[in-house]
Design a protein around this motif. Structure first.
Motif, mmCIF file in Angstrom:
data_model
loop_
_atom_site.group_PDB
_atom_site.id
_atom_site.type_symbol
_atom_site.label_atom_id
_atom_site.label_comp_id
_atom_site.label_asym_id
_atom_site.label_seq_id
_atom_site.Cartn_x
_atom_site.Cartn_y
_atom_site.Cartn_z
ATOM 1 N N GLU A 188 71.917 74.604 88.447
ATOM 2 C CA GLU A 188 71.917 73.246 88.543
ATOM 3 C C GLU A 188 70.881 72.826 87.262
ATOM 4 O OE1 GLU A 188 69.972 69.356 91.201
ATOM 5 O OE2 GLU A 188 70.154 71.420 92.081
ATOM 6 N N VAL A 189 71.462 71.913 86.496
ATOM 7 C CA VAL A 189 70.674 71.570 85.348
ATOM 8 C C VAL A 189 69.920 70.363 85.848
ATOM 9 C CG1 VAL A 189 70.822 70.894 83.002
ATOM 10 C CG2 VAL A 189 72.438 72.593 83.880
ATOM 11 N N LEU A 190 68.704 70.431 85.582
ATOM 12 C CA LEU A 190 67.356 69.383 85.897
ATOM 13 C C LEU A 190 67.115 68.661 84.689
ATOM 14 C CD1 LEU A 190 65.158 71.259 88.209
ATOM 15 C CD2 LEU A 190 67.162 69.850 89.044
ATOM 16 N N SER A 191 67.240 69.292 83.316
ATOM 17 C CA SER A 191 66.830 68.811 82.098
ATOM 18 C C SER A 191 67.485 69.687 81.270
ATOM 19 C CB SER A 191 65.639 68.156 82.155
ATOM 20 O OG SER A 191 64.877 69.345 81.766
ATOM 21 N N ARG A 192 67.421 69.439 80.021
ATOM 22 C CA ARG A 192 67.687 70.391 78.867
ATOM 23 C C ARG A 192 66.651 71.651 78.967
ATOM 24 N NH1 ARG A 192 70.229 69.892 74.121
ATOM 25 N NH2 ARG A 192 68.836 70.800 73.097
ATOM 26 N N ALA A 193 65.524 71.211 79.610
ATOM 27 C CA ALA A 193 64.391 72.415 79.550
ATOM 28 C C ALA A 193 64.326 73.122 80.933
ATOM 29 C CB ALA A 193 63.364 71.770 79.149
ATOM 30 N N SER A 194 65.153 72.905 82.032
ATOM 31 C CA SER A 194 64.670 73.122 83.354
ATOM 32 C C SER A 194 66.218 73.382 84.335
ATOM 33 C CB SER A 194 63.903 72.055 84.225
ATOM 34 O OG SER A 194 63.801 72.553 85.445
ATOM 35 N N VAL A 195 66.177 74.428 84.828
ATOM 36 C CA VAL A 195 67.217 74.713 85.581
ATOM 37 C C VAL A 195 66.743 75.402 87.184
ATOM 38 C CG1 VAL A 195 68.976 75.009 83.848
ATOM 39 C CG2 VAL A 195 67.749 76.939 84.945
ATOM 40 N N ARG A 196 67.681 75.300 88.178
ATOM 41 C CA ARG A 196 67.205 75.730 89.291
ATOM 42 C C ARG A 196 68.338 76.237 90.081
ATOM 43 N NH1 ARG A 196 65.383 70.486 92.782
ATOM 44 N NH2 ARG A 196 67.308 69.644 93.172
ATOM 45 N N THR A 218 63.356 77.677 90.754
ATOM 46 C CA THR A 218 63.388 76.996 89.526
ATOM 47 C C THR A 218 62.706 77.270 88.432
ATOM 48 O OG1 THR A 218 63.092 75.027 91.437
ATOM 49 C CG2 THR A 218 62.584 74.470 89.209
ATOM 50 N N LEU A 219 63.094 77.113 87.318
ATOM 51 C CA LEU A 219 62.998 77.620 85.826
ATOM 52 C C LEU A 219 62.462 76.422 84.895
ATOM 53 C CD1 LEU A 219 64.084 80.350 83.658
ATOM 54 C CD2 LEU A 219 64.224 77.832 82.668
ATOM 55 N N LEU A 220 61.635 76.478 84.329
ATOM 56 C CA LEU A 220 60.971 75.444 83.328
ATOM 57 C C LEU A 220 60.464 75.848 82.031
ATOM 58 C CD1 LEU A 220 60.482 72.477 82.571
ATOM 59 C CD2 LEU A 220 58.165 72.646 83.498
#
Length: 559
Positions: free
Chosen positions: A497-505, A530-532
């Motif tokens: 799931e893409v939270l932003s250009r810099a973060s996924v989970r 969750t990765l940032l």
């Protein structure tokens, strides 16, 4: 004989994108407003979104252009999508666009005091000895603190420059210091019109027509009736103290003047649809590739950001007599209103209210789809019709108002794949952390995990949480979610799931937990990873969190 006359637009509309039921419900909203004597007439249009080629997907109308004693005037006609109406304060977005065009050309700065460019504004005294001068930005964002002037300002359209200068020489009232709050001001936009006059050497209405209206093909949009097809202009109506159709009494037209910069335009739903699409294009996925010649898409986006928060109604008080929050978030951009609703997401709009007229334009930021409503009665429910129409579309064709999903940067996806490799290598087949008692891992997997971490972990990662502790946290989260190490095997970077250009989970459904409650009848827990990334161009991972959630979405703190 029914008093509602419905006429559908001869103007071109797009293919049948809207379901018939949606069109029928929207048309019923317009007819009901006429039948219930809330307006003499109304015209509506659904504006095509980012993915549609045509400006209008549907259009319709109800009621009359002019009423006399409750009946259609002998020389009048039913409302239709070709009807020209006053759009009142929707004009403010055109004035704003003109100011930003001049800013982009380097002829003015938004933080310039307005008195630097408009001589008569030099007479405006500061509210307090420490108040800053009113700036162009203050006027665009309704932050100047000038006393709100509805309905007084609505009657000042014909004021001349000389009369305006004399009024300013007498001073203006204030409700707060500039830049400290929201207060709607028509006089502020009259000042912006004078700014355009001074910077261009031409009247603001001429500049707006030459810069935007003619290039966009908005042939039925003007500040004066001269040059328009007067037979198609809807007469405005005031509301007398009666309840039947005779309550609508014609209002005389005003003539252009200084205050026209805040509300003076005439237009049609077709032309306004063109304007809406011009502004909404700033948020299209290909905005940077769109034509930038009239106004940069970046400047159009700037208009549609929330620059000054406005008050919104609080939700009814709950336990302890405390409200849980607000119905929605609302604020003013530059010449436009920005709102975020729980059901619709973010919408951009502006209403218009003028002696005899009511209007509203609104569009859904993510999809670009919008609704325009023009009515020829004071206090006409244009805003209500348009917002109800958006919700009809959301219910009948939700794909047309789909939220725009963010896209992860390529480096984020590369890091995500590496992070999954690190997580798998750092956990044993039985779910125990590498190096923990009973963990079925060896030196090879440990070495692989450390190699990935050395390559992809930012310098804060090991300082914040050691690698060994991260492995223990993962093992505990897997156990709490009722999962084994094989739960990580199916995870892929591109499926995150893409939270932003810099973060996924990633979220993995697990087993039932003791006492777990929530919307899952089985009480299923979940594993969430969750990765940032950090803010550098060659970004590295600055956080990689693993946690078990109960079925209500709360972190599991034990077992």
């Amino acid at each position: 004989m029914p008093r509602t006359t419905t006429s559908h637009s001869p103007a071109p509309v797009g293919p049948a994108v809207l379901p018939d039921e949606a069109r029928s419900q929207i048309d019923r909203l317009a007819r009901d407003a006429v039948d219930e004597n809330r307006t003499a007439g109304v015209v509506w249009a659904v504006v095509g979104g980012h993915d549609h080629e045509t400006p209008m997907l549907a259009a319709g109308a109800a009621g009359e252009r002019r009423l006399v004693d409750g009946e259609r005037a002998p020389d009048s006609a039913p409302m239709d999508a070709a009807t020209i109406s006053r759009i009142a304060s929707m004009t403010k977005s055109f004035t704003t666009a003109a100011v930003l065009r001049l800013r982009d050309e380097g002829r003015v700065r938004l933080d310039d005091p307005i008195s630097r460019h408009v001589p008569e504004a030099a007479h405006l005294d500061p509210v307090t000895p420490d108040s800053p001068a009113i700036t162009v930005r203050d006027l665009l964002s309704m932050s100047a603190g000038l006393v709100t002037d509805n309905p007084w300002g609505d009657r000042q359209e014909a004021m001349t420059r000389e009369e305006f200068a004399a009024m300013l020489a007498g001073g203006l009232g204030h409700v707060h210091a500039p830049g400290t709050g929201f207060e709607y001001s028509n006089t502020g936009f009259a000042l912006l019109g004078r700014l355009i006059d001074e910077l261009t050497g031409a009247p603001y209405d001429q500049y707006i027509a030459e810069t935007f209206l003619r290039p966009l093909g908005m042939e039925d949009t003007a500040f004066s009736r001269e040059g328009l097809d007067t037979a198609r202009i809807a007469t405005g109506h005031r509301l007398a103290d009666r309840e039947d159709r005779t309550r609508f009494e014609a209002v005389e037209f005003d003539s252009p003047g200084v205050y026209g910069a805040m509300a003076g335009l005439y237009s049609t739903v077709s032309d306004v649809a063109t304007w809406v699409r011009f502004l909404a294009a700033a948020d299209a996925s290909d905005a940077a590739d769109r034509d930038q010649s009239l106004l940069r898409t970046s400047s159009r986006r700037e208009m549609q950001q929330l620059h000054r928060i406005q008050d919104t109604p609080a939700l009814p008080a709950g336990p302890g007599s405390v409200s849980p929050g607000f119905t929605h978030v609302r604020g003013y951009g530059y010449g436009l209103v920005v709102e975020r609703y729980p059901d619709l997401g973010e919408v951009v709009s502006h209403s218009g209210g003028y002696p005899g007229y009511g209007s509203f334009m609104v569009w859904h930021r993510d999809s670009g789809l919008g609704v325009v409503v023009l009515a020829n009665s004071k206090y006409a429910p244009a805003t209500r019709i348009a917002m109800d129409a958006l919700r009809v579309i959301d219910a009948q064709a939700p794909h047309l108002l789909a939220a725009r999903l963010p896209t992860a940067a390529p480096r984020t996806l590369e890091a995500a794949a590496a992070a999954l490799g690190w997580l798998r290598a750092g956990i044993g087949a039985d779910g125990a952390a590498s190096g923990a008692p009973g963990g079925a891992t060896g030196a090879t997997s440990d070495g692989l995990a450390d190699g990935v971490a050395d390559t992809w972990f930012a310098d804060n990662m090991d300082l914040d949480i050691s690698r060994e502790e991260r492995r223990r946290r993962l093992a505990k989260a897997l156990q709490s979610a009722g999962l084994g190490a094989d739960a990580l095997d199916a995870l892929r970077a591109e499926d995150a799931e893409v939270l932003s250009r810099a973060s996924v989970r990633w979220t993995v459904t697990g087993g039932a937990g003791d006492g777990a409650v929530g919307d899952d009848s089985a009480g299923r827990r979940r594993l969430r990873i969750t990765l940032l990334m950090d803010p550098r161009a060659d970004a590295l991972i600055q956080s990689l969190d693993t946690v078990a959630l109960d079925s209500a979405g709360a972190p599991v703190t034990a077992g």
